[in-house]
Design a protein around this motif. Structure first.
Motif, PDB file in Angstrom:
ATOM      1  N   VAL A   1     -20.355 154.091  53.554  1.00  0.00           N
ATOM      2  CA  VAL A   1     -21.685 154.204  53.173  1.00  0.00           C
ATOM      3  C   VAL A   1     -21.919 154.707  51.741  1.00  0.00           C
ATOM      4  N   ALA A   2     -20.988 155.833  51.709  1.00  0.00           N
ATOM      5  CA  ALA A   2     -20.986 156.472  49.978  1.00  0.00           C
ATOM      6  C   ALA A   2     -20.626 155.434  49.113  1.00  0.00           C
ATOM      7  N   ASP A   3     -19.665 154.644  49.435  1.00  0.00           N
ATOM      8  CA  ASP A   3     -19.257 153.500  48.361  1.00  0.00           C
ATOM      9  C   ASP A   3     -20.652 152.509  48.123  1.00  0.00           C
ATOM     10  N   VAL A   4     -21.036 152.158  49.058  1.00  0.00           N
ATOM     11  CA  VAL A   4     -22.263 151.306  48.944  1.00  0.00           C
ATOM     12  C   VAL A   4     -23.619 152.007  48.068  1.00  0.00           C
ATOM     13  N   VAL A   5     -23.740 153.255  48.422  1.00  0.00           N
ATOM     14  CA  VAL A   5     -24.593 153.957  47.589  1.00  0.00           C
ATOM     15  C   VAL A   5     -24.248 154.178  46.090  1.00  0.00           C
ATOM     16  N   THR A   6     -23.036 154.554  45.831  1.00  0.00           N
ATOM     17  CA  THR A   6     -22.225 154.649  44.632  1.00  0.00           C
ATOM     18  C   THR A   6     -22.742 153.387  43.690  1.00  0.00           C
ATOM     19  N   ALA A   7     -22.364 152.140  44.449  1.00  0.00           N
ATOM     20  CA  ALA A   7     -22.496 150.587  43.852  1.00  0.00           C
ATOM     21  C   ALA A   7     -24.136 150.692  43.371  1.00  0.00           C
ATOM     22  N   VAL A   8     -24.916 151.108  44.426  1.00  0.00           N
ATOM     23  CA  VAL A   8     -26.491 150.713  44.164  1.00  0.00           C
ATOM     24  C   VAL A   8     -26.785 151.558  42.956  1.00  0.00           C
ATOM     25  N   ALA A   9     -26.454 152.733  43.197  1.00  0.00           N
ATOM     26  CA  ALA A   9     -26.808 153.997  42.051  1.00  0.00           C
ATOM     27  C   ALA A   9     -26.153 153.251  40.640  1.00  0.00           C
ATOM     28  N   THR A  10     -25.006 152.857  40.478  1.00  0.00           N
ATOM     29  CA  THR A  10     -24.331 152.183  39.486  1.00  0.00           C
ATOM     30  C   THR A  10     -25.062 151.129  38.800  1.00  0.00           C
ATOM     31  N   ALA A  11     -25.503 150.277  39.432  1.00  0.00           N
ATOM     32  CA  ALA A  11     -26.055 149.075  39.363  1.00  0.00           C
ATOM     33  C   ALA A  11     -27.491 149.192  38.669  1.00  0.00           C
ATOM     34  N   PHE A  12     -28.330 150.265  39.465  1.00  0.00           N
ATOM     35  CA  PHE A  12     -29.675 150.535  39.085  1.00  0.00           C
ATOM     36  C   PHE A  12     -29.465 151.505  37.896  1.00  0.00           C
ATOM     37  N   LEU A  13     -28.603 152.092  37.433  1.00  0.00           N
ATOM     38  CA  LEU A  13     -28.366 152.688  36.274  1.00  0.00           C
ATOM     39  C   LEU A  13     -28.047 151.674  35.031  1.00  0.00           C
ATOM     40  N   GLY A  14     -27.273 150.677  35.145  1.00  0.00           N
ATOM     41  CA  GLY A  14     -27.138 149.588  34.380  1.00  0.00           C
ATOM     42  C   GLY A  14     -28.526 148.855  34.181  1.00  0.00           C
ATOM     43  N   VAL A  15     -29.164 148.709  35.024  1.00  0.00           N
ATOM     44  CA  VAL A  15     -30.516 147.911  34.652  1.00  0.00           C
ATOM     45  C   VAL A  15     -31.449 148.671  33.972  1.00  0.00           C
ATOM     46  N   VAL A  16     -31.595 149.938  34.346  1.00  0.00           N
ATOM     47  CA  VAL A  16     -32.592 151.043  33.612  1.00  0.00           C
ATOM     48  C   VAL A  16     -31.826 150.999  32.191  1.00  0.00           C
ATOM     49  N   LEU A  17     -30.649 151.082  31.780  1.00  0.00           N
ATOM     50  CA  LEU A  17     -30.125 151.442  30.633  1.00  0.00           C
ATOM     51  C   LEU A  17     -30.439 150.103  29.774  1.00  0.00           C
ATOM     52  N   ALA A  18     -30.206 148.708  30.269  1.00  0.00           N
ATOM     53  CA  ALA A  18     -30.465 147.755  29.663  1.00  0.00           C
ATOM     54  C   ALA A  18     -31.845 147.455  29.310  1.00  0.00           C
ATOM     55  N   VAL A  19     -32.657 147.625  30.296  1.00  0.00           N
ATOM     56  CA  VAL A  19     -34.158 147.591  30.061  1.00  0.00           C
ATOM     57  C   VAL A  19     -34.666 148.506  28.864  1.00  0.00           C
ATOM     58  N   THR A  20     -34.276 149.713  29.066  1.00  0.00           N
ATOM     59  CA  THR A  20     -34.891 150.618  27.840  1.00  0.00           C
ATOM     60  C   THR A  20     -34.246 150.478  26.712  1.00  0.00           C
ATOM     61  N   ALA A  21     -33.121 150.230  26.604  1.00  0.00           N
ATOM     62  CA  ALA A  21     -32.275 149.734  25.501  1.00  0.00           C
ATOM     63  C   ALA A  21     -33.037 148.480  24.729  1.00  0.00           C
ATOM     64  N   TYR A  22     -33.430 147.520  25.479  1.00  0.00           N
ATOM     65  CA  TYR A  22     -33.943 146.283  25.086  1.00  0.00           C
ATOM     66  C   TYR A  22     -35.363 146.563  24.540  1.00  0.00           C
ATOM     67  N   ARG A  23     -35.992 147.707  25.245  1.00  0.00           N
ATOM     68  CA  ARG A  23     -37.508 147.794  24.604  1.00  0.00           C
ATOM     69  C   ARG A  23     -37.314 148.627  23.378  1.00  0.00           C
ATOM     70  N   SER A  24     -36.328 149.404  23.290  1.00  0.00           N
ATOM     71  CA  SER A  24     -36.068 150.272  21.867  1.00  0.00           C
ATOM     72  C   SER A  24     -35.545 149.353  20.999  1.00  0.00           C
ATOM     73  N   LEU A  25     -34.881 148.220  21.190  1.00  0.00           N
ATOM     74  CA  LEU A  25     -34.525 147.259  20.303  1.00  0.00           C
ATOM     75  C   LEU A  25     -35.569 146.523  19.623  1.00  0.00           C
ATOM     76  N   ARG A  26     -36.724 146.196  20.475  1.00  0.00           N
ATOM     77  CA  ARG A  26     -37.646 145.516  20.031  1.00  0.00           C
ATOM     78  C   ARG A  26     -38.281 146.388  18.922  1.00  0.00           C
ATOM     79  N   VAL A  27     -38.621 147.487  19.380  1.00  0.00           N
ATOM     80  CA  VAL A  27     -39.458 148.330  18.436  1.00  0.00           C
ATOM     81  C   VAL A  27     -38.691 148.654  17.277  1.00  0.00           C
ATOM     82  N   ALA A  28     -37.270 148.723  17.475  1.00  0.00           N
ATOM     83  CA  ALA A  28     -36.588 149.098  16.173  1.00  0.00           C
ATOM     84  C   ALA A  28     -36.596 147.905  15.100  1.00  0.00           C
TER      85      ALA A  28
END
Length: 248
Positions: A92-119
């Motif tokens: 269960v802890a491994d699944v939670v870690t994988a989901v949290a990591t995937a969520f972090l990657g998605v958030v990082l990609a989305v926010t960086a893309y928005r900042s990229l468009r602004v820059a």
């Protein structure tokens, strides 16, 4: 499963390529910092580009190496509590870690893309001689976020996709399945040549002949013993009969 292994292999190769770029960035940072220190204390002429360049370098080196280290299971982790958990809770802890990591990657990609468009739209650049455009580190973060999310799905912690298995996919260790589903690291079986096949056939014929001779010899040696035993039994029976007649 071979298609999934192929996808995992290519994703891991991309993650390793980004890790190599990260190492190159670290080497470049060492050179620029050394140069800045030398000219600062030797010629009293500090650079105006070392700090912004190395600030972007730290960001790039850190984000580019994360996907590969996560896939290999070589990132820094605190597993004291994880190791003390039962097997079911660890899963269960491994699944939670994988989901949290995937969520972090998605958030990082989305926010960086928005900042990229602004820059890009605003033409934002850094300070110093080189004036590094801000869209470059934003693009690095976006790429790292996308790859981290994909790696978190394909290489879950403790799910047989990390550590040794990931090294086997990339380097091909003995006894580990490769992307094509074959054992890698072991030498392929070679077909015997014509001379070797002829020698093997001759050896097999000699062995068969020897076994045939031994079986014949064994049969011949066993036959007289049987006849002798029969004769002895017959003689004993005859003598017994004679003795019985004499007694009677």
């Amino acid at each position: 499963m071979s298609a999934l292994n192929s996808i995992r292999k290519y994703v891991l190769a991309c993650a390793m390529a980004l890790a190599v770029v990260s190492m190159a960035v670290v080497a470049l940072m060492m050179l620029t910092i050394t140069y800045d220190v030398v000219v600062r204390f030797t010629f009293s002429a500090p650079t105006d580009w070392a700090y912004p360049l190395n600030a972007a370098g730290v960001l790039a080196a850190t984000s580019l190496a994360i996907p590969y280290f996560y896939a290999k299971g070589q990132h820094i982790s605190m597993d004291l509590v994880h190791r003390a958990l039962p097997h079911g809770l660890r899963r269960v802890a491994d699944v939670v870690t994988a989901v949290a990591t995937a969520f972090l990657g998605v958030v990082l990609a989305v926010t960086a893309y928005r900042s990229l468009r602004v820059a890009i739209d605003g033409g934002l650049t850094g300070s110093g001689t080189f004036s590094i455009p801000y869209w470059i580190p934003d693009a690095v973060l976006c790429l790292s976020g996308v790859l981290l999310a994909v790696v978190a799905v394909l290489f879950p912690p403790g799910g047989g996709g990390d550590g040794a298995d990931a090294g086997a996919l990339l380097a091909g260790q003995p006894g580990q399945p490769s992307a094509e589903g074959e054992l890698t690291g072991a030498e392929p079986a070679q077909e015997p040549s014509g001379d070797a096949a002829a020698d093997a056939a001759a050896d097999a014929a000699v062995d068969a002949s020897a076994e045939d001779d031994s079986s014949r010899t064994g049969h011949a040696s066993r036959t007289p013993r049987t006849s002798r035993t029969a004769r002895t039994d017959g003689g004993d029976a005859a003598s017994g009969t004679g003795e019985g007649e004499n007694r009677s």
